[in-house]
Design a protein around this motif. Structure first.
Motif, PDB file in Angstrom:
ATOM      1  N   ALA A  94       0.816  -1.226   0.000  1.00 58.41           N
ATOM      2  CA  ALA A  94       0.000   0.000   0.000  1.00 58.41           C
ATOM      3  C   ALA A  94       0.846   1.270   0.000  1.00 58.41           C
ATOM      4  O   ALA A  94       0.555   2.223  -0.742  1.00 58.41           O
ATOM      5  N   ASP A  95       1.888   1.325   0.806  1.00 58.61           N
ATOM      6  CA  ASP A  95       2.714   2.527   0.885  1.00 58.61           C
ATOM      7  C   ASP A  95       3.416   2.819  -0.432  1.00 58.61           C
ATOM      8  O   ASP A  95       3.571   3.978  -0.828  1.00 58.61           O
ATOM      9  N   PHE A  96       3.858   1.784  -1.110  1.00 60.81           N
ATOM     10  CA  PHE A  96       4.567   2.001  -2.365  1.00 60.81           C
ATOM     11  C   PHE A  96       3.603   2.281  -3.509  1.00 60.81           C
ATOM     12  O   PHE A  96       3.909   3.101  -4.378  1.00 60.81           O
ATOM     13  N   VAL A  97       2.460   1.649  -3.524  1.00 62.04           N
ATOM     14  CA  VAL A  97       1.465   1.932  -4.556  1.00 62.04           C
ATOM     15  C   VAL A  97       1.090   3.409  -4.506  1.00 62.04           C
ATOM     16  O   VAL A  97       0.860   4.044  -5.533  1.00 62.04           O
ATOM     17  N   ALA A  98       1.092   3.979  -3.306  1.00 62.87           N
ATOM     18  CA  ALA A  98       0.725   5.382  -3.125  1.00 62.87           C
ATOM     19  C   ALA A  98       1.825   6.349  -3.555  1.00 62.87           C
ATOM     20  O   ALA A  98       1.578   7.554  -3.649  1.00 62.87           O
ATOM     21  N   SER A  99       3.025   5.868  -3.802  1.00 64.26           N
ATOM     22  CA  SER A  99       4.137   6.750  -4.179  1.00 64.26           C
ATOM     23  C   SER A  99       4.759   6.309  -5.497  1.00 64.26           C
ATOM     24  O   SER A  99       5.618   5.423  -5.529  1.00 64.26           O
ATOM     25  N   ARG A 100       4.359   6.946  -6.556  1.00 61.27           N
ATOM     26  CA  ARG A 100       4.887   6.627  -7.884  1.00 61.27           C
ATOM     27  C   ARG A 100       6.401   6.827  -7.937  1.00 61.27           C
ATOM     28  O   ARG A 100       7.125   6.016  -8.516  1.00 61.27           O
ATOM     29  N   GLN A 101       6.895   7.897  -7.298  1.00 60.21           N
ATOM     30  CA  GLN A 101       8.340   8.164  -7.310  1.00 60.21           C
ATOM     31  C   GLN A 101       9.128   7.051  -6.633  1.00 60.21           C
ATOM     32  O   GLN A 101      10.172   6.640  -7.130  1.00 60.21           O
ATOM     33  N   HIS A 102       8.629   6.552  -5.505  1.00 61.19           N
ATOM     34  CA  HIS A 102       9.327   5.457  -4.821  1.00 61.19           C
ATOM     35  C   HIS A 102       9.379   4.222  -5.715  1.00 61.19           C
ATOM     36  O   HIS A 102      10.414   3.547  -5.795  1.00 61.19           O
ATOM     37  N   CYS A 103       8.270   3.932  -6.364  1.00 59.37           N
ATOM     38  CA  CYS A 103       8.219   2.755  -7.243  1.00 59.37           C
ATOM     39  C   CYS A 103       9.179   2.899  -8.416  1.00 59.37           C
ATOM     40  O   CYS A 103       9.928   1.958  -8.724  1.00 59.37           O
ATOM     41  N   LEU A 104       9.153   4.043  -9.066  1.00 63.75           N
ATOM     42  CA  LEU A 104      10.038   4.260 -10.215  1.00 63.75           C
ATOM     43  C   LEU A 104      11.507   4.173  -9.809  1.00 63.75           C
ATOM     44  O   LEU A 104      12.314   3.536 -10.477  1.00 63.75           O
ATOM     45  N   PHE A 105      11.848   4.807  -8.698  1.00 60.35           N
ATOM     46  CA  PHE A 105      13.226   4.825  -8.210  1.00 60.35           C
ATOM     47  C   PHE A 105      13.683   3.414  -7.868  1.00 60.35           C
ATOM     48  O   PHE A 105      14.726   2.944  -8.346  1.00 60.35           O
ATOM     49  N   LEU A 106      12.902   2.709  -7.046  1.00 62.69           N
ATOM     50  CA  LEU A 106      13.307   1.379  -6.591  1.00 62.69           C
ATOM     51  C   LEU A 106      13.389   0.398  -7.757  1.00 62.69           C
ATOM     52  O   LEU A 106      14.363  -0.349  -7.878  1.00 62.69           O
ATOM     53  N   ARG A 107      12.412   0.406  -8.630  1.00 62.11           N
ATOM     54  CA  ARG A 107      12.443  -0.497  -9.789  1.00 62.11           C
ATOM     55  C   ARG A 107      13.684  -0.224 -10.641  1.00 62.11           C
ATOM     56  O   ARG A 107      14.380  -1.136 -11.056  1.00 62.11           O
ATOM     57  N   TYR A 108      13.986   1.040 -10.876  1.00 63.98           N
ATOM     58  CA  TYR A 108      15.136   1.390 -11.710  1.00 63.98           C
ATOM     59  C   TYR A 108      16.435   0.883 -11.094  1.00 63.98           C
ATOM     60  O   TYR A 108      17.224   0.213 -11.776  1.00 63.98           O
ATOM     61  N   VAL A 109      16.685   1.183  -9.822  1.00 63.49           N
ATOM     62  CA  VAL A 109      17.976   0.804  -9.238  1.00 63.49           C
ATOM     63  C   VAL A 109      18.112  -0.711  -9.116  1.00 63.49           C
ATOM     64  O   VAL A 109      19.192  -1.255  -9.330  1.00 63.49           O
ATOM     65  N   VAL A 110      17.023  -1.404  -8.802  1.00 65.39           N
ATOM     66  CA  VAL A 110      17.092  -2.865  -8.699  1.00 65.39           C
ATOM     67  C   VAL A 110      17.344  -3.474 -10.078  1.00 65.39           C
ATOM     68  O   VAL A 110      18.223  -4.329 -10.242  1.00 65.39           O
ATOM     69  N   GLU A 111      16.611  -3.047 -11.081  1.00 61.46           N
ATOM     70  CA  GLU A 111      16.784  -3.612 -12.423  1.00 61.46           C
ATOM     71  C   GLU A 111      18.163  -3.293 -12.997  1.00 61.46           C
ATOM     72  O   GLU A 111      18.761  -4.139 -13.675  1.00 61.46           O
ATOM     73  N   GLU A 112      18.686  -2.114 -12.734  1.00 62.10           N
ATOM     74  CA  GLU A 112      20.036  -1.784 -13.196  1.00 62.10           C
ATOM     75  C   GLU A 112      21.056  -2.705 -12.537  1.00 62.10           C
ATOM     76  O   GLU A 112      21.980  -3.198 -13.185  1.00 62.10           O
ATOM     77  N   CYS A 113      20.886  -2.949 -11.269  1.00 58.69           N
ATOM     78  CA  CYS A 113      21.793  -3.850 -10.545  1.00 58.69           C
ATOM     79  C   CYS A 113      21.706  -5.267 -11.114  1.00 58.69           C
ATOM     80  O   CYS A 113      22.731  -5.896 -11.386  1.00 58.69           O
ATOM     81  N   LEU A 114      20.511  -5.757 -11.326  1.00 64.29           N
ATOM     82  CA  LEU A 114      20.335  -7.110 -11.854  1.00 64.29           C
ATOM     83  C   LEU A 114      20.873  -7.237 -13.282  1.00 64.29           C
ATOM     84  O   LEU A 114      21.285  -8.319 -13.690  1.00 64.29           O
ATOM     85  N   ALA A 115      20.881  -6.133 -14.012  1.00 68.13           N
ATOM     86  CA  ALA A 115      21.399  -6.139 -15.385  1.00 68.13           C
ATOM     87  C   ALA A 115      22.922  -6.001 -15.418  1.00 68.13           C
ATOM     88  O   ALA A 115      23.509  -5.941 -16.492  1.00 68.13           O
ATOM     89  N   GLY A 116      23.547  -5.940 -14.241  1.00 67.63           N
ATOM     90  CA  GLY A 116      25.001  -5.844 -14.182  1.00 67.63           C
ATOM     91  C   GLY A 116      25.538  -4.434 -14.309  1.00 67.63           C
ATOM     92  O   GLY A 116      26.722  -4.231 -14.558  1.00 67.63           O
ATOM     93  N   ARG A 117      24.664  -3.454 -14.126  1.00 68.03           N
ATOM     94  CA  ARG A 117      25.081  -2.059 -14.263  1.00 68.03           C
ATOM     95  C   ARG A 117      25.065  -1.312 -12.927  1.00 68.03           C
ATOM     96  O   ARG A 117      24.879  -0.099 -12.884  1.00 68.03           O
ATOM     97  N   ALA A 118      25.287  -2.028 -11.848  1.00 66.72           N
ATOM     98  CA  ALA A 118      25.241  -1.408 -10.510  1.00 66.72           C
ATOM     99  C   ALA A 118      26.235  -0.264 -10.378  1.00 66.72           C
ATOM    100  O   ALA A 118      25.943   0.752  -9.734  1.00 66.72           O
TER     101      ALA A 118
END
Length: 120
Positions: free
Chosen positions: A26-50
């Protein structure tokens, strides 16, 4: 422990499953910025671009700032990162307390860390 060490302890599927759990809370669904930020940094890390996760890239690719983004004039990345860290801490103290994996974004960096939850 470094992000790479944490990453080796967990599968990509485990990390993505945890990311989904966090983003669907619920807290993250309510914050688009948190979702965009967290998804971006996690996916970049998983893609080997940490190592390339920097303030300007987060601003442009996650927070939808234009290419002329100037971190001296616009502190959005630092502000969102601080709120995101607090939201993750609150999530893992509440709804996510029993999740098998933890995602954190350490203070002073934007590169996420992943770890198995400690047994209660």
């Amino acid at each position: 422990m470094s992000a790479q060490q944490n990453y080796q302890e967990l599968s990509v599927d485990e990390i993505r499953a945890e990311l989904s759990r966090v983003l669907e809370s619920a807290d993250f669904v309510a914050s688009r910025q948190h979702c965009l930020f967290l998804r971006y940094v996690v996916e970049e890390c998983l893609a080997g671009r940490a190592d390339s996760i920097k303030q300007r890239k987060v601003a442009v690719h996650a927070l939808e700032r234009d290419a002329s983004y100037d971190p001296r004039a616009d502190p959005i990345v630092r502000q969102v990162a601080g709120r995101l860290r607090r939201s993750l801490q609150e999530y893992y103290e509440g709804d996510g307390a029993r999740n098998p994996v933890r995602i954190e974004v350490p203070k002073g960096a934007y590169r996420p860390r992943f770890a198995r939850a400690e047994a209660p």
